[in-house]
Design a protein around this motif. Structure first.
Motif, PDB file in Angstrom:
ATOM      1  N   LYS A  47       0.833  -1.209   0.000  1.00  0.00           N
ATOM      2  CA  LYS A  47       0.000   0.000   0.000  1.00  0.00           C
ATOM      3  C   LYS A  47       0.864   1.253   0.000  1.00  0.00           C
ATOM      4  CE  LYS A  47      -3.946  -2.093   2.395  1.00  0.00           C
ATOM      5  NZ  LYS A  47      -4.751  -2.129   3.637  1.00  0.00           N
ATOM      6  N   LEU A  48       1.910   1.248   0.830  1.00  0.00           N
ATOM      7  CA  LEU A  48       2.803   2.408   0.894  1.00  0.00           C
ATOM      8  C   LEU A  48       3.556   2.582  -0.415  1.00  0.00           C
ATOM      9  CD1 LEU A  48       4.189   4.687   2.475  1.00  0.00           C
ATOM     10  CD2 LEU A  48       5.810   2.970   3.344  1.00  0.00           C
ATOM     11  N   GLY A  49       4.071   1.491  -0.957  1.00  0.00           N
ATOM     12  CA  GLY A  49       4.811   1.567  -2.215  1.00  0.00           C
ATOM     13  C   GLY A  49       3.970   2.112  -3.355  1.00  0.00           C
ATOM     14  N   ARG A  50       2.727   1.691  -3.434  1.00  0.00           N
ATOM     15  CA  ARG A  50       1.863   2.139  -4.535  1.00  0.00           C
ATOM     16  C   ARG A  50       1.413   3.589  -4.348  1.00  0.00           C
ATOM     17  NH1 ARG A  50       1.142  -1.999  -7.891  1.00  0.00           N
ATOM     18  NH2 ARG A  50       1.754  -4.020  -7.026  1.00  0.00           N
ATOM     19  N   THR A  51       1.268   4.013  -3.104  1.00  0.00           N
ATOM     20  CA  THR A  51       0.965   5.426  -2.849  1.00  0.00           C
ATOM     21  C   THR A  51       2.127   6.300  -3.317  1.00  0.00           C
ATOM     22  OG1 THR A  51      -0.442   4.909  -0.963  1.00  0.00           O
ATOM     23  CG2 THR A  51       0.457   7.139  -1.069  1.00  0.00           C
ATOM     24  N   LEU A  52       3.350   5.907  -2.946  1.00  0.00           N
ATOM     25  CA  LEU A  52       4.528   6.669  -3.372  1.00  0.00           C
ATOM     26  C   LEU A  52       4.679   6.639  -4.886  1.00  0.00           C
ATOM     27  CD1 LEU A  52       7.177   5.607  -0.695  1.00  0.00           C
ATOM     28  CD2 LEU A  52       6.015   7.814  -0.891  1.00  0.00           C
ATOM     29  N   SER A  53       4.447   5.485  -5.477  1.00  0.00           N
ATOM     30  CA  SER A  53       4.627   5.375  -6.920  1.00  0.00           C
ATOM     31  C   SER A  53       3.681   6.301  -7.685  1.00  0.00           C
ATOM     32  CB  SER A  53       4.448   3.913  -7.341  1.00  0.00           C
ATOM     33  OG  SER A  53       3.386   3.700  -8.134  1.00  0.00           O
ATOM     34  N   GLN A  54       2.426   6.355  -7.254  1.00  0.00           N
ATOM     35  CA  GLN A  54       1.444   7.213  -7.927  1.00  0.00           C
ATOM     36  C   GLN A  54       1.815   8.689  -7.804  1.00  0.00           C
ATOM     37  OE1 GLN A  54      -2.565   6.864  -6.380  1.00  0.00           O
ATOM     38  NE2 GLN A  54      -3.237   8.730  -7.410  1.00  0.00           N
ATOM     39  N   ALA A 209      -1.587  -1.039   9.450  1.00  0.00           N
ATOM     40  CA  ALA A 209      -2.136  -0.454   8.222  1.00  0.00           C
ATOM     41  C   ALA A 209      -2.662  -1.496   7.244  1.00  0.00           C
ATOM     42  CB  ALA A 209      -1.079   0.409   7.543  1.00  0.00           C
ATOM     43  N   ALA A 210      -2.215  -2.738   7.389  1.00  0.00           N
ATOM     44  CA  ALA A 210      -2.671  -3.787   6.472  1.00  0.00           C
ATOM     45  C   ALA A 210      -4.087  -4.253   6.767  1.00  0.00           C
ATOM     46  CB  ALA A 210      -1.704  -4.977   6.527  1.00  0.00           C
ATOM     47  N   VAL A 211      -4.569  -4.025   8.014  1.00  0.00           N
ATOM     48  CA  VAL A 211      -5.864  -4.591   8.405  1.00  0.00           C
ATOM     49  C   VAL A 211      -6.817  -3.575   9.035  1.00  0.00           C
ATOM     50  CG1 VAL A 211      -4.970  -6.938   8.697  1.00  0.00           C
ATOM     51  CG2 VAL A 211      -4.900  -5.341  10.631  1.00  0.00           C
ATOM     52  N   THR A 212      -6.455  -2.302   8.987  1.00  0.00           N
ATOM     53  CA  THR A 212      -7.294  -1.274   9.616  1.00  0.00           C
ATOM     54  C   THR A 212      -8.745  -1.354   9.147  1.00  0.00           C
ATOM     55  OG1 THR A 212      -5.347   0.146   9.533  1.00  0.00           O
ATOM     56  CG2 THR A 212      -7.404   1.187  10.152  1.00  0.00           C
ATOM     57  N   GLU A 213      -8.931  -1.465   7.856  1.00  0.00           N
ATOM     58  CA  GLU A 213     -10.293  -1.463   7.311  1.00  0.00           C
ATOM     59  C   GLU A 213     -11.065  -2.713   7.731  1.00  0.00           C
ATOM     60  OE1 GLU A 213      -9.057  -1.105   3.327  1.00  0.00           O
ATOM     61  OE2 GLU A 213      -8.761   1.074   3.427  1.00  0.00           O
ATOM     62  N   TYR A 214     -10.391  -3.862   7.817  1.00  0.00           N
ATOM     63  CA  TYR A 214     -11.054  -5.099   8.246  1.00  0.00           C
ATOM     64  C   TYR A 214     -11.479  -5.014   9.710  1.00  0.00           C
ATOM     65  CZ  TYR A 214      -8.980  -7.065   3.971  1.00  0.00           C
ATOM     66  OH  TYR A 214      -8.602  -7.316   2.669  1.00  0.00           O
ATOM     67  N   VAL A 215     -10.651  -4.385  10.544  1.00  0.00           N
ATOM     68  CA  VAL A 215     -10.994  -4.226  11.957  1.00  0.00           C
ATOM     69  C   VAL A 215     -12.200  -3.303  12.102  1.00  0.00           C
ATOM     70  CG1 VAL A 215     -10.214  -3.277  14.169  1.00  0.00           C
ATOM     71  CG2 VAL A 215      -8.676  -4.721  12.809  1.00  0.00           C
ATOM     72  N   VAL A 277       6.159  14.472  -0.984  1.00  0.00           N
ATOM     73  CA  VAL A 277       4.950  13.688  -1.268  1.00  0.00           C
ATOM     74  C   VAL A 277       4.254  13.284   0.021  1.00  0.00           C
ATOM     75  CG1 VAL A 277       4.171  11.420  -2.072  1.00  0.00           C
ATOM     76  CG2 VAL A 277       5.596  12.843  -3.558  1.00  0.00           C
ATOM     77  N   LEU A 278       5.035  12.787   0.981  1.00  0.00           N
ATOM     78  CA  LEU A 278       4.454  12.342   2.249  1.00  0.00           C
ATOM     79  C   LEU A 278       3.787  13.475   3.011  1.00  0.00           C
ATOM     80  CD1 LEU A 278       7.325   9.975   3.447  1.00  0.00           C
ATOM     81  CD2 LEU A 278       5.061   9.269   2.656  1.00  0.00           C
ATOM     82  N   GLN A 279       4.297  14.690   2.820  1.00  0.00           N
ATOM     83  CA  GLN A 279       3.761  15.840   3.543  1.00  0.00           C
ATOM     84  C   GLN A 279       2.555  16.474   2.861  1.00  0.00           C
ATOM     85  OE1 GLN A 279       7.245  18.311   4.051  1.00  0.00           O
ATOM     86  NE2 GLN A 279       7.831  17.294   5.956  1.00  0.00           N
ATOM     87  N   GLN A 280       2.173  15.998   1.676  1.00  0.00           N
ATOM     88  CA  GLN A 280       0.957  16.499   1.047  1.00  0.00           C
ATOM     89  C   GLN A 280      -0.228  16.169   1.959  1.00  0.00           C
ATOM     90  OE1 GLN A 280       0.548  14.961  -2.943  1.00  0.00           O
ATOM     91  NE2 GLN A 280       2.596  15.645  -3.557  1.00  0.00           N
ATOM     92  N   PRO A 281      -1.063  17.150   2.274  1.00  0.00           N
ATOM     93  CA  PRO A 281      -2.127  16.927   3.262  1.00  0.00           C
ATOM     94  C   PRO A 281      -2.992  15.707   2.992  1.00  0.00           C
ATOM     95  CG  PRO A 281      -1.961  19.252   2.734  1.00  0.00           C
ATOM     96  CD  PRO A 281      -1.044  18.547   1.780  1.00  0.00           C
ATOM     97  N   GLU A 282      -3.367  15.485   1.724  1.00  0.00           N
ATOM     98  CA  GLU A 282      -4.242  14.346   1.453  1.00  0.00           C
ATOM     99  C   GLU A 282      -3.520  13.016   1.629  1.00  0.00           C
ATOM    100  OE1 GLU A 282      -2.535  15.466  -2.624  1.00  0.00           O
ATOM    101  OE2 GLU A 282      -3.059  16.436  -0.727  1.00  0.00           O
ATOM    102  N   ILE A 283      -2.205  12.998   1.349  1.00  0.00           N
ATOM    103  CA  ILE A 283      -1.434  11.773   1.489  1.00  0.00           C
ATOM    104  C   ILE A 283      -1.164  11.478   2.961  1.00  0.00           C
ATOM    105  CG2 ILE A 283       0.737  10.611   0.936  1.00  0.00           C
ATOM    106  CD1 ILE A 283      -1.278  10.931  -1.391  1.00  0.00           C
ATOM    107  N   SER A 284      -0.752  12.486   3.702  1.00  0.00           N
ATOM    108  CA  SER A 284      -0.490  12.270   5.129  1.00  0.00           C
ATOM    109  C   SER A 284      -1.768  11.836   5.846  1.00  0.00           C
ATOM    110  CB  SER A 284       0.086  13.536   5.770  1.00  0.00           C
ATOM    111  OG  SER A 284      -0.810  14.617   5.671  1.00  0.00           O
ATOM    112  N   ALA A 285      -2.902  12.439   5.486  1.00  0.00           N
ATOM    113  CA  ALA A 285      -4.175  12.058   6.109  1.00  0.00           C
ATOM    114  C   ALA A 285      -4.550  10.616   5.753  1.00  0.00           C
ATOM    115  CB  ALA A 285      -5.283  13.014   5.667  1.00  0.00           C
ATOM    116  N   GLN A 286      -4.333  10.264   4.498  1.00  0.00           N
ATOM    117  CA  GLN A 286      -4.652   8.901   4.044  1.00  0.00           C
ATOM    118  C   GLN A 286      -3.809   7.861   4.771  1.00  0.00           C
ATOM    119  OE1 GLN A 286      -4.196   8.391  -0.235  1.00  0.00           O
ATOM    120  NE2 GLN A 286      -3.615   6.257   0.029  1.00  0.00           N
TER     121      GLN A 286
END
Length: 325
Positions: A47-54, A209-215, A277-286
């Motif tokens: 998930k982190l790798g694909r966020t950075l890649s995009q 972060a891998a299971v937040t949504e499942y929890v 990139v990491l400091q972009q508000p939408e990315i850091s929030a995500q």
């Protein structure tokens, strides 16, 4: 006269070549950048790798692709990166596994301190112990009692394989409980989480972060997080220390490293752009909503982290006598 003209022309060509090389070196990247993720798709690293890649693709106007290269606790992907050209175009999404693999007598084809240059520590993150809803436990005391009543029978998925940070973290807990589960190795967090969801194994200790949504959806039961403080992403989930095991704390990290001979100027640019990139508000929030905590910092700070992992984990393994094979 002809000789003087030839020498003058050669000099101009040489100067032009140097100038052209300098211009080319200053324009990075000018082709596709590859981020090797050394685990299977679907987990927190992916998930982190694909966020950075995009976001880096958008920033640079050049393709940044993720390539999943799982196997051998991440050492196959790591070795692939060390063998690539040290030009910044092949990067590794790394974590604690780099040091832990080297500490367990595995014949890893690289030297952690000599073969990698830190680029940036992107995030730090808690691990979380989760179980399937029909296991019948909802807190760490109940989980510990179940382990003791059925030693070696409760199946626990290890996203980073045997010898991973998750393995070390649970063995530190098992020593205090007095019983261990039956560990099942996986090539990444995605497959481990899916097998708990499918009822094929009883639980997993995994990056939050891998299971937040499942929890949040009630598909997995959270038992405890491994860090000293609760996670803002799941504030109702207690820590291991709060749950009857005071002093317990394990925190992991994920970031980007490059082959060691990568030019300093390229490393510095990668650091600046990834931090931006990491400091972009939408990315850091995500990322924070998933359970990551942004880290950042300089490339040197990540080099320091790698050295600290080597000495720190070696000390824990020696003092506790934990066997991770």
């Amino acid at each position: 006269m002809k000789r003087r003209q030839w020498l003058a022309g050669a000099a101009l060509t040489a100067v032009g070549g140097l100038w052209g090389g300098a211009v080319q070196a200053s324009v990075f990247p000018n082709k596709t950048v590859r981020i090797v993720v050394p685990v299977a798709a679907g987990g927190s690293a992916d998930k982190l790798g694909r966020t950075l890649s995009q976001k880096l693709t958008e920033r640079w106007g050049q393709s940044v692709v993720v390539e999943n290269v799982p196997g051998a606790g991440g050492s196959i992907g790591a070795a692939q990166v060390t063998k690539s050209r040290p030009d910044g175009y092949t990067l590794l999404l790394a974590g604690d596994g780099l040091a832990l693999n080297a500490l367990q007598g595995r014949r890893v084809p690289y030297d952690v301190e000599k073969d990698f240059s830190g680029v940036v520590k992107a995030v730090v993150n808690p691990q979380i112990l989760v179980v399937r809803p029909d296991l019948g436990v909802s807190n760490l005391q109940q989980y510990a009692a179940l382990l003791k009543s059925k030693p070696g029978q409760i199946t626990l998925g290890l996203p980073g394989s045997k010898g991973s940070l998750q393995h070390l973290a649970h063995e530190m807990l098992s020593q205090r409980i007095g019983a261990s589960p039956n560990y099942i190795a996986y090539p990444g967090g995605g497959p481990a989480a899916l097998d708990v969801l499918g009822g094929h194994i009883d639980g997993t200790l995994i990056t939050l972060a891998a299971v937040t949504e499942y929890v949040r959806a009630g598909k997995l039961v959270p038992i405890a997080v491994t860090t000293a403080q609760r996670s803002k992403a799941l504030p109702n989930v207690p820590t291991v220390a709060e749950s009857g095991f005071p002093g317990y704390a394990v925190e992991s990290w994920q970031g980007i490293v490059a082959p060691s001979a990568t030019p300093k100027a390229v490393v510095e640019q990668l650091n600046r752009d990834i931090v931006a990139v990491l400091q972009q508000p939408e990315i850091s929030a995500q990322l924070e909503a998933l359970g990551f905590t942004l880290a950042g910092g300089s490339a040197q700070q990540l080099d320091d982290t790698l050295r600290e992992n080597l000495t720190g984990y070696a000390k824990v393994i020696a003092e506790t006598g934990i066997q991770l094979r």
